[in-house]
Design a protein around this motif. Sequence first.
Motif, mmCIF file in Angstrom:
data_model
loop_
_atom_site.group_PDB
_atom_site.id
_atom_site.type_symbol
_atom_site.label_atom_id
_atom_site.label_comp_id
_atom_site.label_asym_id
_atom_site.label_seq_id
_atom_site.Cartn_x
_atom_site.Cartn_y
_atom_site.Cartn_z
ATOM 1 N N ALA A 183 0.835 -1.205 0.000
ATOM 2 C CA ALA A 183 0.000 0.000 0.000
ATOM 3 C C ALA A 183 0.872 1.258 0.000
ATOM 4 O O ALA A 183 0.485 2.281 -0.560
ATOM 5 C CB ALA A 183 -0.941 0.001 1.193
ATOM 6 N N CYS A 184 2.051 1.171 0.597
ATOM 7 C CA CYS A 184 2.925 2.342 0.718
ATOM 8 C C CYS A 184 4.223 2.205 -0.081
ATOM 9 O O CYS A 184 4.742 3.187 -0.589
ATOM 10 C CB CYS A 184 3.270 2.589 2.178
ATOM 11 S SG CYS A 184 1.812 2.947 3.188
ATOM 12 N N HIS A 185 4.778 1.005 -0.158
ATOM 13 C CA HIS A 185 6.081 0.773 -0.791
ATOM 14 C C HIS A 185 5.928 -0.030 -2.074
ATOM 15 O O HIS A 185 5.087 -0.920 -2.151
ATOM 16 C CB HIS A 185 7.003 -0.042 0.128
ATOM 17 C CG HIS A 185 7.338 0.619 1.407
ATOM 18 N ND1 HIS A 185 8.406 1.480 1.541
ATOM 19 C CD2 HIS A 185 6.765 0.532 2.637
ATOM 20 C CE1 HIS A 185 8.468 1.900 2.794
ATOM 21 N NE2 HIS A 185 7.489 1.349 3.474
ATOM 22 N N VAL A 186 6.768 0.245 -3.051
ATOM 23 C CA VAL A 186 6.917 -0.668 -4.180
ATOM 24 C C VAL A 186 7.847 -1.765 -3.674
ATOM 25 O O VAL A 186 8.985 -1.491 -3.298
ATOM 26 C CB VAL A 186 7.518 0.040 -5.417
ATOM 27 C CG1 VAL A 186 7.864 -0.973 -6.501
ATOM 28 C CG2 VAL A 186 6.559 1.093 -5.942
ATOM 29 N N VAL A 187 7.323 -2.994 -3.632
ATOM 30 C CA VAL A 187 8.109 -4.076 -3.045
ATOM 31 C C VAL A 187 8.616 -5.073 -4.077
ATOM 32 O O VAL A 187 9.493 -5.874 -3.787
ATOM 33 C CB VAL A 187 7.323 -4.824 -1.937
ATOM 34 C CG1 VAL A 187 6.949 -3.884 -0.820
ATOM 35 C CG2 VAL A 187 6.093 -5.505 -2.487
#
Length: 101
Positions: free
Chosen positions: A34-38
């Motif tokens: 939701a927050c980081h490109v993983v």
Amino acid sequence: MRSGLVLAVLLLSLPAAGQTVQSGGALAVRWCTACHVVEASQRLASDSAPSFRAIAARTDTTAATLDRYLSTGHTLMPDFSLSTQERDALVTYILSLRQKP
């Protein structure tokens, strides 16, 4: 005989390391996307959160600094109350994203 035992132990640990990367990647996808490109195939995330590749590429990123960061509460990150095994898996996954020289 002893060297054969050492080699066997080393070989047995290789799949475990791979499983840790896989489980860390699964945790990252479930909790962090939701927050980081993983992962490379992901296109959207929060503008303010660094990608996991960017975190891994930082010169001050080590297993110890990641573990410490994931072990404490943060104002910008939700507290997932990660177990030691989950933290280890996430740390291993993030460090696996480092570009090889």
